[in-house]
Design an enzyme around this catalytic site. Structure first.
Site, PDB file in Angstrom:
ATOM      1  N   ASP A   1       0.864  -1.184   0.000  1.00  0.00           N
ATOM      2  CA  ASP A   1       0.000   0.000   0.000  1.00  0.00           C
ATOM      3  C   ASP A   1       0.896   1.228   0.000  1.00  0.00           C
ATOM      4  OD1 ASP A   1      -2.773   1.328   0.545  1.00  0.00           O
ATOM      5  OD2 ASP A   1      -1.457   2.186   2.084  1.00  0.00           O
TER       6      ASP A   1
ATOM      7  N   GLU B   1      -1.518  -1.594  -5.831  1.00  0.00           N
ATOM      8  CA  GLU B   1      -2.767  -0.957  -6.222  1.00  0.00           C
ATOM      9  C   GLU B   1      -2.594  -0.312  -7.591  1.00  0.00           C
ATOM     10  OE1 GLU B   1      -4.797   0.533  -2.110  1.00  0.00           O
ATOM     11  OE2 GLU B   1      -3.021   1.604  -2.795  1.00  0.00           O
TER      12      GLU B   1
ATOM     13  N   CYS C   1     -12.265  -4.006   6.388  1.00  0.00           N
ATOM     14  CA  CYS C   1     -11.596  -4.779   7.435  1.00  0.00           C
ATOM     15  C   CYS C   1     -11.071  -6.072   6.832  1.00  0.00           C
ATOM     16  CB  CYS C   1     -12.569  -5.072   8.575  1.00  0.00           C
ATOM     17  SG  CYS C   1     -11.867  -6.111   9.877  1.00  0.00           S
TER      18      CYS C   1
ATOM     19  N   CYS D   1     -13.030  -9.379   8.666  1.00  0.00           N
ATOM     20  CA  CYS D   1     -14.444  -9.684   8.378  1.00  0.00           C
ATOM     21  C   CYS D   1     -14.928  -9.098   7.059  1.00  0.00           C
ATOM     22  CB  CYS D   1     -15.331  -9.193   9.523  1.00  0.00           C
ATOM     23  SG  CYS D   1     -15.363  -7.391   9.711  1.00  0.00           S
TER      24      CYS D   1
ATOM     25  N   ASP E   1      -2.509   1.475   7.123  1.00  0.00           N
ATOM     26  CA  ASP E   1      -1.839   1.167   5.859  1.00  0.00           C
ATOM     27  C   ASP E   1      -1.540  -0.321   5.735  1.00  0.00           C
ATOM     28  OD1 ASP E   1      -1.925   3.826   5.129  1.00  0.00           O
ATOM     29  OD2 ASP E   1       0.023   4.287   6.024  1.00  0.00           O
TER      30      ASP E   1
END
Length: 300
Positions: A103, A187, A254, A257, A283
């Site tokens: 990231d 990304e 998250c 979950c 991050d």
């Protein structure tokens, strides 16, 4: 230039500005290039129409010289030799089952899914203050004057040091990640569009122009695109595969979950899920989501 004028018209062609051009000359014929070492610190190269040119011997050329490029940065000229060393990309990485997510941020330059944070200082406080003073001085000086040329040379020397630190950081970090992992997931960011000015036009002025300008400077200072290029270059030597995935909501999701909520990111560095109460560095959590997307969907 002739083709550009023919296709787009003379009035729509953006001619290269004199003050923003860096002299650069490339010599593509390897038969006319000869490199000799004069001593421990100095060497010389024979170039077409220039003859023998003396240069500082920083490192010996490895392999066969294919071309030479002379470029100027600030007050100095640099020689770059393109060499063919005969190395090939390995068919398989040394650690074939390893994968890492990355990231890129404005507070931390590079955060990995393993929990590593890479964020060196490219610009010291004194250097930033000196750069502001020099740019103010440059704006007051008359174009074409000798004093303006001196200020531009000093400014180029200062910004060149910052650029070299950023390039070195990108190369070293990319080497560490590619040497340890067979897959590096990034990304998919369009840095050019992300750093475009928001001032708009006279008829349709932009909003939050000053805030957007600060964000643009922060993105460019961290060198997002340069890090991607460094990873791609290093991957050719280690056999690492570079995968780019959709970055949407990676910082708001998250990892435990997969609950998406912008309130989960309490601050720039702290992430606390509003559903399962999972906590992590913001991050690092985004890097884990990036890794999961690249691992489950290698095509991005």
């Amino acid at each position: 230039m002739e083709r550009a004028c023919r296709e787009h018209g003379v009035r729509k062609v953006n001619f290269r500005a004199k003050g923003r051009w860096k002299p650069s000359f490339r010599f593509p014929d390897p038969k006319q290039i000869r490199v000799e070492r004069l001593g421990r610190k100095w060497g010389q190269v024979k170039l077409p129409k220039l003859g023998w040119v003396r240069f500082r011997w920083s490192r010996p050329p490895r392999g066969t010289v294919r071309s030479a490029t002379l470029s100027r940065q600030g007050a100095h000229w640099f020689l770059s030799l393109l060499c063919e060393d005969g190395q090939h990309t390995p068919d398989q990485h040394q650690v074939p089952d390893s994968v890492v997510g990355v990231d890129r941020g404005v507070m931390v330059a590079v955060a990995t899914s393993d929990g590593d944070l890479f964020d060196p200082t490219f610009h010291t406080l004194k250097e930033a203050e000196r750069e502001v003073r020099m740019r103010r001085r440059l704006s007051r000086q008359r174009k074409g004057s000798a004093n303006r040329a001196k200020t531009k040379t000093a400014l180029a020397r200062l910004t060149g040091r910052v650029r070299d630190r950023r390039t070195d950081f990108n190369a070293q970090t990319a080497h560490v990640l590619c040497a340890k992992n067979s897959v590096v997931v990034l990304e998919k960011l369009n840095t050019a569009n992300m750093t475009r000015s928001a001032k708009g036009t006279t008829d349709k002025p932009g909003r939050h122009v000053r805030q957007k300008a600060g964000l643009n400077r922060a993105i460019l200072d961290k060198g997002w695109y340069g890090f991607k290029v460094a990873c791609q270059n290093q991957a050719r030597r280690t056999g690492t595969r570079i995968v780019e995935v959709n970055p949407a909501y990676t910082s708001q999701t998250c990892f435990e979950c997969q609950h998406v909520d912008p309130r989960s990111r309490e601050s720039q560095a702290k992430f606390r899920c509003t559903h399962c109460r999972h906590t992590d560095h913001a991050d690092v959590n985004a890097a884990k989501n990036t890794k999961k997307r690249g691992w489950t969907n290698p095509d991005g």
